[in-house]
Design a protein around this motif. Structure first.
Motif, PDB file in Angstrom:
ATOM      1  N   THR A 189       0.818  -1.218   0.000  1.00 25.89           N
ATOM      2  CA  THR A 189       0.000   0.000   0.000  1.00 25.89           C
ATOM      3  C   THR A 189       0.848   1.262   0.000  1.00 25.89           C
ATOM      4  O   THR A 189       0.332   2.346  -0.280  1.00 25.89           O
ATOM      5  N   LEU A 209       9.800   0.333  -7.072  1.00 22.96           N
ATOM      6  CA  LEU A 209       8.713   0.064  -8.014  1.00 22.96           C
ATOM      7  C   LEU A 209       7.593  -0.748  -7.371  1.00 22.96           C
ATOM      8  O   LEU A 209       6.413  -0.585  -7.691  1.00 22.96           O
ATOM      9  N   GLY A 237       4.053   0.272  -2.814  1.00 24.93           N
ATOM     10  CA  GLY A 237       2.891   1.039  -3.263  1.00 24.93           C
ATOM     11  C   GLY A 237       2.256   0.505  -4.532  1.00 24.93           C
ATOM     12  O   GLY A 237       1.406   1.161  -5.116  1.00 24.93           O
ATOM     13  N   SER A 238       2.630  -0.683  -4.974  1.00 21.15           N
ATOM     14  CA  SER A 238       2.070  -1.217  -6.220  1.00 21.15           C
ATOM     15  C   SER A 238       0.738  -1.940  -5.997  1.00 21.15           C
ATOM     16  O   SER A 238       0.119  -2.424  -6.949  1.00 21.15           O
ATOM     17  N   THR A 241      -0.634  -5.190  -7.681  1.00 19.90           N
ATOM     18  CA  THR A 241      -0.943  -5.252  -9.108  1.00 19.90           C
ATOM     19  C   THR A 241       0.245  -5.669  -9.961  1.00 19.90           C
ATOM     20  O   THR A 241       0.104  -5.860 -11.166  1.00 19.90           O
ATOM     21  N   LEU A 242       1.424  -5.789  -9.353  1.00 18.74           N
ATOM     22  CA  LEU A 242       2.621  -6.150 -10.137  1.00 18.74           C
ATOM     23  C   LEU A 242       3.219  -7.486  -9.718  1.00 18.74           C
ATOM     24  O   LEU A 242       4.030  -8.051 -10.445  1.00 18.74           O
TER      25      LEU A 242
END
Lengths: 501, 501
Positions: free
Chosen positions: A187, A238, A241-242, A245-246
């Motif tokens: 998050t 990267l 905070g993804s 989704t990655l």
């Protein structure tokens, strides 16, 4: 044939759910979606569920309605959207196999920690398999001399700090909820303490990530835990905070901090919102190394008094905390008192004892539940804007007025040292008109923050509800770059679909 | 036809240099490479140079050998590889047009700041156009209340701090050289002060980037300068440390810090390397908020004494600096002295006056030149490993022994508070055998750092020389992810080619 279908799915040639029913004769022992019985909801097929069980063991897979419901929502008002199955892997190898299995079959994957998110990040908008990572809850390695620790995804913030109790170290990022640390990574969480110790972005040294196809990535290299590096692109950053989704974060190397020698907390009531926020800005400008500086409006203060049996004046209030040696604390406190007094503060109440401090911060961290208690049976919706600190007084004063004018029930609370604050709005989920007004209020506030060079989300993430605001925030080229990143790592769009972008 | 050729170039169907000579009849007024005269080096054609001039004006384009030579190397021993032309854009629109022009014609683009890098980051290994950004040197916006500033790429670290002199703020990241701030962003620089204030990664809030095709990206959204955000993927972090290989940084929003009320510096001599490094580790573990803690071995100390007319004992030495109020400084100093004394330090010499401190740090920052002066006419090669702090004593002691055994001339100096140190090795570039030995030493040291969970580069970047070590550091999946990122943003591989990957 299977790979052809997979390629077709990648290109979006047919919808993901229920593609078996399109008449393709798969050369597979089973088809992931059960549509033989005409189930248009696309329940997972028995064969696919068996394959999940083969990976993690029968007792760690559930398609029971209760489990699915429980995993289809977080603590926000986003409606429950249950996954088709929930699995509890026991180790990273299983996570990797699950990812490979789901990905090869076009089945969405939703990582799940404690479900304490506030933006619908775990809602299974396209169904699929929820991967609950809480069984992986070992603290893998503590490096006390290097101020770092490696945790599995099920380790929560409080569990880590309990473990660290006698080490002289702690992990300061504190969003209030006892969230899982890897969920906090996903998050990009922060909360109180960020003003001094930074957010998750600043406190993650390395990540182990299962990529959508099942391969394992160590963002800073296997086992590495150095303080800084200029070696290639910042892959760690990267993934912080993804929002799932990655890839699936299966271990995090976190930066620890020495436990401060002494700690003092305080509450301070102000004659106005403006006075409280001006005090915040002045304390920061005077370089007082405040550890926490939290604002509560009078509605929030009142709710906390009731919910947590506090006895604070019902007024705009700052909760503060200072960390340091006895000597430096005295100096910090003196400066803060001078600044607050200069801004018209009347009552400065100090909490030096651990128990007293604990009670105070427990109350602050229960703000969400205290607000919910204002209208029993209602759901909460929390805004999360963050603006440059100089713009904080105007946006807070304006928001307070908007809140009054709206007729909605809401409180304001926030990490004002970072320019980040929340309106917790109470809403009856059955009252569609009220839901609409709450959403409109949130969007208006988001746009106001954007107009002041701020962001629509300081710490909760984009999730389901802020995708339009994200577009306005980062612009067309920013969005396209984010979409390219998503397509690069998750070409089939199966990792926590429908979130962020 | 042009687009077909471009597509073919993207797919690597023919070599980039000199492709006009392959007989293609371009529907262009000119061809970028002049190969009519049989120049296999592929000099830029007159037409292409005219097109560059049309963008930036004739006086801001040069193909003169002197300019090209000057832009073909940095301060390292990597051999000069000049670009085919140097251009000096005056604004971001021109940078964007230059990028579009070069990209459409398959011409490599090399961003250039002050040329003070140490890894050959500006060497034009495939020729092309060097874009010197130093004419864009305005400070665009200072937000003193928000502790942030927006700078163009030509603004150097010292220029910014001079500008900030009366604001009560400063930018602390300090690699020694008066580098351009956007160059420091591109390198992921740090240096002294990072132990307290973080590296560039921690101090960049937003970037304006011209993407390879010419489009403009604002990594955190146009004009935004909030302290924290959870809005989508961290694009800012992706460009910090990208070494000019993903785009041209044309503006940076940087985080500023309040100037400390008081500052004290000190030098302290130790009986051994181990004692000096143990002191560092213990100071950090005691949570003394030291602002700088730099190690110099006795060879380095001797060189600095001579080069900067200091009079320090020739022994393993720590240079320290403390920031704070008068009161907190006294406490920090007392603790540091206790710890150093406990580790056998004999001579603690304090510098309280600004002039005295300035002289001390000027000497530390001249370490590179002081080392070069040990063997006049030689070039320097600096290693840059960084390890977890607990492994620092063993790697430093071992490196010291290796250095003695190697017969090479070298000094050791480093930001030991971060676990980062440099061996500055002196080498006669004409002596190929010595060059080989120096490179072998650097590689061995890199591998030793990797074995101790460290990184091959703490702050200089990968550039030309550490690509093999990067592979060993991040592993196959890490490398593939980095390659995917490169291909995503720079599909033709024209942005500073040959670097990092």
């Amino acid at each position: 044939m299977a790979s052809l279908l997979r390629a077709a799915a990648t290109l979006g040639l047919f919808p993901r759910r229920g593609y078996c029913s399109r008449g393709a004769q798969l050369s597979l022992p089973w088809c992931p979606w059960d549509s033989v019985g005409g189930n248009t909801e696309g329940e997972l097929s028995k064969g696919f569920v068996e394959a999940l069980k083969a990976v993690v063991g029968s007792s760690h897979v559930s398609t029971a309605a209760a489990h699915r419901e429980q995993h289809g929502h977080d603590e926000s008002m986003h409606r429950c959207q249950p996954p088709d199955a929930v699995v509890w892997p026991q180790n990273v190898e299983q996570v990797s196999q699950l990812a490979a299995l789901c990905y090869s079959q076009g089945v969405p994957i939703i990582p799940f920690g404690t479900g304490t998110g506030l933006e619908g990040g775990v809602c299974a908008v396209q169904g699929g398999v929820c991967i609950n990572l809480t069984h992986m809850d070992r603290i893998l390695k503590l490096n006390p001399e290097d101020f770092s620790v490696v945790v599995e995804p099920g380790v929560t913030r409080k569990a880590l700090n309990t473990y660290l109790r006698d080490s002289g170290l702690w992990f300061p990022v504190d969003p209030g909820a006892d969230a899982s640390l890897c969920g906090m990574v996903a998050t990009g969480a922060s909360g109180t303490n960020a003003v001094r110790y930074g957010t998750m972005r600043d406190n993650v040294l390395n990540l182990e990530v299962v990529l959508p196809g099942g391969r394992l990535l160590h963002t800073a290299g296997l086992g590495r835990h150095f303080r800084k590096s200029a070696a290639g692109y910042n892959l760690t950053g990267l993934f912080v905070g993804s929002e799932g989704t990655l890839g699936l974060i299966t271990a995090a190397t976190l930066r620890l901090h020495p436990v401060p020698e002494a700690t003092v907390a305080a509450t301070c009531a102000f004659p106005s919102v403006q006075a409280a926020v001006d005090t915040t800005v002045h304390i920061l400008q005077a370089a007082v190394p405040v550890a926490r500086i939290e604002f509560l409006d009078e509605v929030m203060m009142d709710a906390c008094n009731r919910h947590s049996q506090l006895n604070c004046p019902v007024a705009p209030t700052l909760f503060l905390e200072f960390h340091g040696s006895e000597q430096t604390l005295a100096e910090q406190i003196q400066r803060a008192e001078e600044i607050a007094g200069h801004n018209g503060a009347s009552l400065f109440s100090w909490a030096k004892e651990a128990e007293e401090r604990r009670r105070l911060w427990a109350a602050r961290h229960s703000a969400w539940y205290a607000a919910l208690a204002l209208r029993p049976g209602c759901k909460g919706y929390s805004t999360d804007v963050c603006v440059p600190i100089s713009r904080l007084p105007e946006i807070l004063v304006q928001t307070k007025e908007d809140l009054k004018a709206s007729g909605l029930t809401g409180t304001i609370v926030g990490h004002v040292g970072d320019g980040n604050f929340h309106c917790i709005l109470l809403v009856d989920p059955e009252d569609t008109e009220e839901v609409r007004r709450v959403m409109a209020f949130g969007e208006q506030l988001g746009r106001r923050a954007l107009a002041l060079h701020g962001t629509c989300t300081g710490e909760h993430g984009i999730g389901l509800g802020k995708q339009q605001l994200l577009q306005e925030e980062v612009g067309a080229v920013g969005m396209e770059t984010m979409r390219q990143l998503k397509a690069m790592l998750d070409p089939q769009g199966l990792m926590n679909p429908g979130k962020v972008l």
